[in-house]
Design a protein around this motif. Structure first.
Motif, PDB file in Angstrom:
ATOM      1  N   GLU A 285      -2.728  -0.593  -0.670  1.00  0.00           N
ATOM      2  CA  GLU A 285      -1.396  -1.180  -0.167  1.00  0.00           C
ATOM      3  C   GLU A 285      -0.802  -1.567  -1.657  1.00  0.00           C
ATOM      4  O   GLU A 285       0.694  -1.314  -1.574  1.00  0.00           O
ATOM      5  N   SER A 286      -1.415  -2.063  -2.376  1.00  0.00           N
ATOM      6  CA  SER A 286      -0.676  -2.453  -3.726  1.00  0.00           C
ATOM      7  C   SER A 286      -0.201  -1.469  -4.469  1.00  0.00           C
ATOM      8  O   SER A 286       0.897  -1.458  -5.235  1.00  0.00           O
TER       9      SER A 286
ATOM     10  N   ARG B  48       2.961  -0.151  -3.027  1.00  0.00           N
ATOM     11  CA  ARG B  48       3.916  -1.150  -3.286  1.00  0.00           C
ATOM     12  C   ARG B  48       4.615  -0.814  -4.770  1.00  0.00           C
ATOM     13  O   ARG B  48       5.509  -0.924  -5.126  1.00  0.00           O
TER      14      ARG B  48
END
Length: 576
Positions: free
Chosen positions: A539-540, A543
């Motif tokens: 997820e990071s 992003r």
């Protein structure tokens, strides 16, 4: 905004019906830019930081300027009156002096109430700092954490600058009256820009705190901390304060620890000065296409700002930056090195290192570049790479070779590839931003080749797709979107003069750019594995590929590198 009187006709129907316009055609021709900045930034303030209720009057959301000035002497009073008259012809508000306090209301209470909802404009004339009420107004503004600027209009001498009036932007104007409109605009633009900066900084810090970047018990300050402020927080049991980037010099911050306070920015604390010690971080960054703003909604200068901020934060944590040289004036090498020089002074440190890798024949250049390189010798180590063996007999190694013919371009492409292979092999990770898609001198766009080499060598890579360019297209491919045309051979052949000839020569030596292989590599990359290799959660990492915000990119990169560094330390301990 109506650029002409006829433009008001757009307000007769549709979504603009009955709405008022900024009327640019009424602004003086010699000051249109200044009026535009003032008017538009004011609207950014009103619509960005003020909660506007539908029943409110429009002016109720306007910025209020508190014009703090000394009555003694004419300069402060006359300048304040000039600014007041100008404001009265805008949709801004002001507080001028006691004449605006209604009879029967307490003087102190009215002053404080107005300061608490205003931007302080301290008009510092000769008498200003010695006046009781001027000092009270400054202290009240600081106590209630209000935006503030100083206007220096000293005529002769000030026996003592009031300490609480510092740590804010300052505009100098002539003490002579009347104050010119140009100076009034400079003052008000500085005030409104500082107001927007101030509120944006505070909102950003609050967001960072909500995301866990900053401890929940940390005090947030939109300005670097001041001693009165810190002592107040300490009395309240607070020992940590976070302020916006960039960090202040260590010499200025030395007293913080002496009073038991820990001060830092969202991305920097002195406790992290050795966080990345031993890590060699490769940087792949270059220009984005000129259409970057219209397509990606970020200015072209964003890549330069990212390069400077990234260099500062990695070098401050004792990392070594490994960069393939760009020796143009105002190029990315210069951006990075200027930041390294500033950081060396800021931290009073000796170990600030940038490795600038130069392919042949780039290091065979004119004396001007030699002098330029020497000026950065305190922070830069230059690595001059040799000519690859397969072309060594075909060139004069002692003289510069311009990329002016297809054969020469082939020699350049081989040397650039050789430099990239060796520099990437010597690094632990690679950070990739932007990258031009045409007008390059290698076998393919340079950032693309560096990413492919890093993937082949299983190096952790950090991709910032929101900045556009090569990396933007690669991120589209990784996220399963339509494969970008710019990463195909057909597009490259039609957008680069002489590329057909270069590919033809390179193909005879099996050294050409194989775009089918490039596509196969990119579309088959496993993003979770890519993220794990870079020390981040999936997820990071996603992003990181999507965010256009420099601070967030740097936060995520440092988070990943920190995890990599920890793994390296554990591996070294296990080996010993």
């Amino acid at each position: 905004m109506a650029l002409s009187r006829e433009g008001l006709g757009h307000g007769e129907d549709g979504s603009l019906k009955n709405l008022n316009f900024l009327r640019a055609y009424q602004w003086p021709k010699g000051a249109i830019q200044q009026h535009a900045i003032l008017a538009m930034v004011h609207e950014i303030y009103r619509h960005g930081f003020v909660e506007i209720i539908e029943s409110d009057k429009g002016k109720s959301s306007s910025i209020k300027m508190f014009l703090s000035h000394a009555k003694s002497g004419d300069t402060g009073r006359l300048h304040a009156e000039s600014i007041k008259r100008f404001i009265e012809n805008t949709n801004m508000s002001h507080f001028f002096d006691a004449t605006e306090i209604s009879p029967g209301f307490k003087f102190d209470d009215e002053i404080i109430t107005n300061i608490r909802e205003s931007t302080m404009v301290a008009i510092v004339s000769d008498a200003y700092s010695s006046r009781y009420w001027c000092q009270r107004e400054i202290l009240c503004s600081k106590e209630h954490n209000r935006p503030m600027i100083a206007v220096d209009c000293l005529d002769d001498y000030e026996d003592r600058i009031f300490p609480a009036g510092s740590n804010v932007p300052c505009v100098h104007v002539s003490p002579k009256s009347p104050l010119s409109e140009a100076d009034i605009l400079r003052i008000l633009i500085a005030a409104i820009l500082e107001t927007v900066r101030y509120h944006h900084a505070l909102k950003s810090l609050e967001y960072y705190q909500s995301q866990g970047w900053v401890d929940a018990d940390c005090v947030l300050s939109p300005r670097p901390p001041e001693i009165r402020q810190m002592l107040t927080f300490k009395d309240l049991g607070k020992t940590k304060i976070c302020y916006p980037e960039p960090p202040i010099y260590s010499e200025e911050a030395c007293w913080h620890s002496q009073i038991g306070m820990d001060s830092f920015t969202p991305l920097w604390s002195l406790t992290e000065s050795s966080l990345l010690d031993g890590l060699r971080i490769g940087i792949s960054i270059s220009d984005v296409p000129s259409s970057g703003f219209s397509e990606n909604h970020i200015p072209e200068s964003q890549s330069a700002r990212f390069a400077q901020d990234l260099a500062r934060h990695l070098l401050a944590r004792s990392a070594t930056l490994v960069y393939g040289g760009d020796l143009r004036k105002d190029g990315f090498t210069e951006f990075i090195l200027d930041e390294a020089v500033a950081l060396k002074s800021r931290l009073n440190a000796d170990q600030i290192h940038v490795e600038n890798h130069l392919a042949w024949p780039i290091h065979k250049t004119n004396m001007e570049i030699v002098v330029w390189r020497a000026s950065y010798s305190g922070v830069m180590k230059t690595i001059e790479h040799s000519i690859p063996d397969d072309i060594a007999c075909a060139v004069d190694r002692d003289n510069f070779l311009p990329p002016s013919t297809p054969q020469n371009k082939y020699f350049w492409s081989r040397c650039l590839t050789e430099m990239r292979l060796k520099s990437i092999d010597s690094s632990h990770a690679r950070i990739c931003v932007g990258g031009k898609l045409f007008g390059y001198n290698g076998k393919m766009p340079g950032v693309l080749e560096e990413i492919l080499i890093a993937i082949d060598k299983n190096k952790p890579i950090y991709l910032m797709g929101a900045f556009g360019g090569v990396v933007g297209d690669i991120c589209k491919a990784l996220r399963g979107k339509a494969y970008p045309d710019a990463l195909t051979e057909t597009w490259q052949l039609t957008h680069n003069d002489g590329y057909v000839d270069l590919q033809e020569i390179a193909r005879t030596h099996d050294m050409h750019a194989d775009y089918d292989a490039v596509k196969t590599t990119l579309v088959n990359i496993n993003v979770p594995i890519l993220a794990a290799t870079a020390g981040l959660e999936e997820e990071s990492y996603i992003r990181l590929m999507e965010t256009p915000f420099v601070d967030e990119c740097i936060h995520l990169i440092i988070q990943g590198l920190k995890n990599l560094s920890s793994k390296m330390v554990k591996k070294e301990r296990a080996g010993s």
